[in-house]
Design a protein around this motif. Structure first.
Motif, PDB file in Angstrom:
ATOM      1  N   MET A   1      47.097 -11.120  13.874  1.00 18.36           N
ATOM      2  CA  MET A   1      48.144 -10.173  13.479  1.00 18.36           C
ATOM      3  C   MET A   1      47.693  -8.753  13.826  1.00 18.36           C
ATOM      4  N   ARG A   2      48.504  -8.054  14.611  1.00 19.84           N
ATOM      5  CA  ARG A   2      48.188  -6.689  15.034  1.00 19.84           C
ATOM      6  C   ARG A   2      48.879  -5.688  14.115  1.00 19.84           C
ATOM      7  N   ILE A   3      48.074  -4.791  13.536  1.00 16.47           N
ATOM      8  CA  ILE A   3      48.593  -3.772  12.616  1.00 16.47           C
ATOM      9  C   ILE A   3      48.351  -2.395  13.208  1.00 16.47           C
ATOM     10  N   LEU A   4      49.401  -1.614  13.359  1.00 13.53           N
ATOM     11  CA  LEU A   4      49.265  -0.216  13.739  1.00 13.53           C
ATOM     12  C   LEU A   4      49.105   0.610  12.473  1.00 13.53           C
ATOM     13  N   GLY A   5      48.116   1.492  12.435  1.00 11.12           N
ATOM     14  CA  GLY A   5      47.919   2.390  11.306  1.00 11.12           C
ATOM     15  C   GLY A   5      48.229   3.813  11.701  1.00 11.12           C
ATOM     16  N   ILE A   6      48.916   4.540  10.831  1.00 11.33           N
ATOM     17  CA  ILE A   6      49.284   5.939  11.081  1.00 11.33           C
ATOM     18  C   ILE A   6      48.820   6.772   9.901  1.00 11.33           C
ATOM     19  N   GLU A   7      48.059   7.839  10.189  1.00 11.68           N
ATOM     20  CA  GLU A   7      47.514   8.705   9.145  1.00 11.68           C
ATOM     21  C   GLU A   7      47.879  10.162   9.424  1.00 11.68           C
ATOM     22  N   THR A   8      48.644  10.774   8.489  1.00 16.71           N
ATOM     23  CA  THR A   8      48.995  12.195   8.609  1.00 16.71           C
ATOM     24  C   THR A   8      49.028  12.853   7.233  1.00 16.71           C
ATOM     25  N   SER A   9      48.139  12.461   6.341  1.00 13.32           N
ATOM     26  CA  SER A   9      48.253  12.919   4.959  1.00 13.32           C
ATOM     27  C   SER A   9      47.823  14.366   4.759  1.00 13.32           C
ATOM     28  N   CYS A  10      46.961  14.888   5.633  1.00 13.21           N
ATOM     29  CA  CYS A  10      46.494  16.261   5.450  1.00 13.21           C
ATOM     30  C   CYS A  10      46.378  16.952   6.807  1.00 13.21           C
ATOM     31  N   ASP A  11      45.163  17.100   7.326  1.00 16.47           N
ATOM     32  CA  ASP A  11      44.978  17.853   8.565  1.00 16.47           C
ATOM     33  C   ASP A  11      44.362  17.035   9.682  1.00 16.47           C
ATOM     34  N   GLU A  12      44.401  15.704   9.567  1.00 12.33           N
ATOM     35  CA  GLU A  12      43.971  14.826  10.645  1.00 12.33           C
ATOM     36  C   GLU A  12      45.165  13.981  11.073  1.00 12.33           C
ATOM     37  N   THR A  13      45.445  13.978  12.367  1.00 20.16           N
ATOM     38  CA  THR A  13      46.493  13.115  12.904  1.00 20.16           C
ATOM     39  C   THR A  13      45.805  11.944  13.581  1.00 20.16           C
ATOM     40  N   ALA A  14      46.118  10.723  13.175  1.00 20.33           N
ATOM     41  CA  ALA A  14      45.385   9.580  13.716  1.00 20.33           C
ATOM     42  C   ALA A  14      46.261   8.347  13.796  1.00 20.33           C
ATOM     43  N   VAL A  15      45.976   7.534  14.797  1.00 19.51           N
ATOM     44  CA  VAL A  15      46.595   6.211  14.941  1.00 19.51           C
ATOM     45  C   VAL A  15      45.484   5.227  15.279  1.00 19.51           C
ATOM     46  N   ALA A  16      45.651   3.989  14.855  1.00 19.10           N
ATOM     47  CA  ALA A  16      44.644   2.961  15.133  1.00 19.10           C
ATOM     48  C   ALA A  16      45.311   1.601  15.162  1.00 19.10           C
ATOM     49  N   LEU A  17      44.660   0.670  15.826  1.00 17.52           N
ATOM     50  CA  LEU A  17      45.160  -0.702  15.891  1.00 17.52           C
ATOM     51  C   LEU A  17      44.075  -1.638  15.375  1.00 17.52           C
ATOM     52  N   VAL A  18      44.427  -2.432  14.368  1.00 22.72           N
ATOM     53  CA  VAL A  18      43.539  -3.450  13.815  1.00 22.72           C
ATOM     54  C   VAL A  18      44.163  -4.813  14.072  1.00 22.72           C
ATOM     55  N   GLU A  19      43.369  -5.734  14.594  1.00 25.63           N
ATOM     56  CA  GLU A  19      43.851  -7.095  14.843  1.00 25.63           C
ATOM     57  C   GLU A  19      42.984  -8.080  14.071  1.00 25.63           C
ATOM     58  N   ASP A  20      43.617  -8.808  13.157  1.00 28.75           N
ATOM     59  CA  ASP A  20      42.918  -9.801  12.335  1.00 28.75           C
ATOM     60  C   ASP A  20      41.684  -9.216  11.651  1.00 28.75           C
ATOM     61  N   GLY A  21      41.838  -8.003  11.118  1.00 30.70           N
ATOM     62  CA  GLY A  21      40.763  -7.374  10.359  1.00 30.70           C
ATOM     63  C   GLY A  21      39.716  -6.672  11.182  1.00 30.70           C
ATOM     64  N   ARG A  22      39.900  -6.596  12.482  1.00 27.67           N
ATOM     65  CA  ARG A  22      38.913  -5.965  13.367  1.00 27.67           C
ATOM     66  C   ARG A  22      39.543  -4.766  14.069  1.00 27.67           C
ATOM     67  N   LEU A  23      38.810  -3.649  14.093  1.00 26.84           N
ATOM     68  CA  LEU A  23      39.318  -2.452  14.749  1.00 26.84           C
ATOM     69  C   LEU A  23      39.302  -2.645  16.261  1.00 26.84           C
ATOM     70  N   VAL A  24      40.467  -2.461  16.892  1.00 28.65           N
ATOM     71  CA  VAL A  24      40.596  -2.616  18.341  1.00 28.65           C
ATOM     72  C   VAL A  24      40.448  -1.271  19.047  1.00 28.65           C
ATOM     73  N   ALA A  25      41.155  -0.260  18.543  1.00 25.43           N
ATOM     74  CA  ALA A  25      41.114   1.066  19.168  1.00 25.43           C
ATOM     75  C   ALA A  25      41.696   2.081  18.195  1.00 25.43           C
ATOM     76  N   GLU A  26      41.332   3.345  18.400  1.00 24.99           N
ATOM     77  CA  GLU A  26      41.879   4.416  17.564  1.00 24.99           C
ATOM     78  C   GLU A  26      41.918   5.714  18.353  1.00 24.99           C
ATOM     79  N   ARG A  27      42.798   6.582  17.939  1.00 23.66           N
ATOM     80  CA  ARG A  27      42.910   7.928  18.494  1.00 23.66           C
ATOM     81  C   ARG A  27      43.071   8.911  17.341  1.00 23.66           C
ATOM     82  N   LEU A  28      42.399  10.065  17.433  1.00 25.70           N
ATOM     83  CA  LEU A  28      42.439  11.044  16.340  1.00 25.70           C
ATOM     84  C   LEU A  28      42.439  12.443  16.909  1.00 25.70           C
ATOM     85  N   ALA A  29      43.222  13.314  16.290  1.00 30.96           N
ATOM     86  CA  ALA A  29      43.229  14.738  16.624  1.00 30.96           C
ATOM     87  C   ALA A  29      42.999  15.520  15.341  1.00 30.96           C
ATOM     88  N   THR A  30      42.010  16.376  15.341  1.00 27.42           N
ATOM     89  CA  THR A  30      41.700  17.151  14.149  1.00 27.42           C
ATOM     90  C   THR A  30      42.281  18.553  14.249  1.00 27.42           C
TER      91      THR A  30
END
Length: 364
Positions: A1-30
């Motif tokens: 199962m592939r899960i896209l994660g999106i984080e924008t709660s404060c001052d970090e913009t980030a996206v990541a992909l986790v597949e079956d509990g394992r981190l596949v890739a991520e991108r972050l802008a501070t």
């Protein structure tokens, strides 16, 4: 199962992909350099920066993984707590993606994501005592599982991370200043009588670091030579030497000690009040602090429980933890519909999941 994660709660913009509990890739802008000019996060600027960079980060993540949006099985997004405008940018993007692809939506509690983040690197052992130490929160939780969590102690005013940033500002150290205080502290020995261990003469598990911040402010006011002539970060601090650097190191080491010892007292108290705890999970931005990590290792060792600490890259805000928490929720069959709301700091995050199974977007 592939899960896209999106984080924008404060001052970090980030996206990541986790597949079956394992981190596949991520991108972050501070946005650290932008907000450093103001000595703290400016909410309106943060929201606009999220809006500017989030679509680009998503496109880059898809290019990195060779996947298309249609290959995403679930969309997990930080729903709070955080800055409302910033949260709404991420939530709106997540809803649009969910609606366009049919991938079900999962709203993630940002605080719980921090505590669950070490699961990306190793096994989480429940029941656990969770200590969240960040810029906005210093909380203690009893974690019976990834979805069964009880708040035992909370921040009453200034959180530990907030105190670090305010003390750094008093010394004219750039925002965020916690890592520079920790760096200077490593060069000195703490004076354990210099600053108090705040709000420990009680029998509760709550935290208040405002008194410690005030004690440091009074000391700095009485010793103005501690204040740097110009706002400084890594390069500027490298030019501070001699007796001035030694005294700065002593003050920072003493402040570090007071924070770590305050956490120790409350965590030890919490451990005595809980039975059958198998591990101590410490997470959040301040979990990167060397004195905190060292002190919590001592606490866990004395209590005979396993210490679980995230790697330094997982201590600060990131999307990998959002995607991983979303994966845990999805695996349990939970999700949200498109009516999911953002929850700003100061309000409790409701556990309003629905049992969704494999329903598509809008059907949960």
């Amino acid at each position: 199962m592939r899960i896209l994660g999106i984080e924008t709660s404060c001052d970090e913009t980030a996206v990541a992909l986790v597949e079956d509990g394992r981190l596949v890739a991520e991108r972050l802008a501070t946005q650290i350099d932008v907000h450093a000019l103001f000595g703290g996060v400016v909410p309106e600027i943060a929201s606009r920066e999220h809006l500017r960079v989030l679509p680009r980060l998503f496109d880059e993540l898809m290019a990195d993984t060779g996947l298309a949006p249609a290959d995403i099985d679930r969309v997990a997004v930080a729903r709070g707590p955080g800055l409302l405008g910033s949260l709404l940018v991420g939530l709106s993007f997540a809803k649009g993606l969910s609606l366009a692809t049919g991938a079900p939506l999962i709203g993630v509690n940002h605080l719980m994501a921090h505590l669950l983040a070490p699961g990306l690197e190793g096994e989480l052992r429940f029941p656990a005592l969770g200590l969240l130490v960040s810029g906005g929160h210093t909380h203690i939780y009893l974690m019976r599982s990834a979805t069964d969590v009880e708040l035992m102690g909370r921040t009453l005013d200034d959180a530990a991370g907030e105190a670090f940033d305010k003390v750094a500002k008093l010394l004219n150290i750039v925002y965020p200043g916690g890592r520079f205080i920790d760096m200077l502290a490593s060069e000195g020995e703490p004076d354990t009588a210099l600053f108090p261990r705040p709000y420990v003469d009680n029998d509760n598990l709550d935290f208040s670091f405002s008194g410690l911040k005030t004690a440091v402010a009074n000391h700095v006011a009485a010793h103005p030579g501690l204040v740097l002539d110009e706002m400084a970060g890594g390069q500027g601090l490298a030019g501070v030497s001699g007796a001035r650097r030694q005294e700065l190191a002593r003050v920072c080491a003493s402040f570090n000690w007071s924070v770590a010892q305050t956490l120790k007292i409350k965590v030890e108290r919490a451990l005595k009040r809980t039975d059958g705890v198998r591990s101590l999970i410490v997470a959040g931005g301040v979990a990167a602090n060397s004195a905190v990590r060292r002190t919590m290792a001592e606490v866990a060792g004395a209590a005979g429980v396993e210490l679980t600490l995230p790697g330094l890259s997982l201590c600060t805000d990131n999307a990998a933890m959002i995607a991983y928490a979303g994966w845990l929720l999805a695996r349990a069959g939970y999700g949200h519909d498109l009516g999911l709301e953002a929850v700003p700091r100061g309000r409790a995050i409701p556990e309003d999941w629905s049992v969704c199974g494999d329903k598509r977007a809008g059907e949960c």
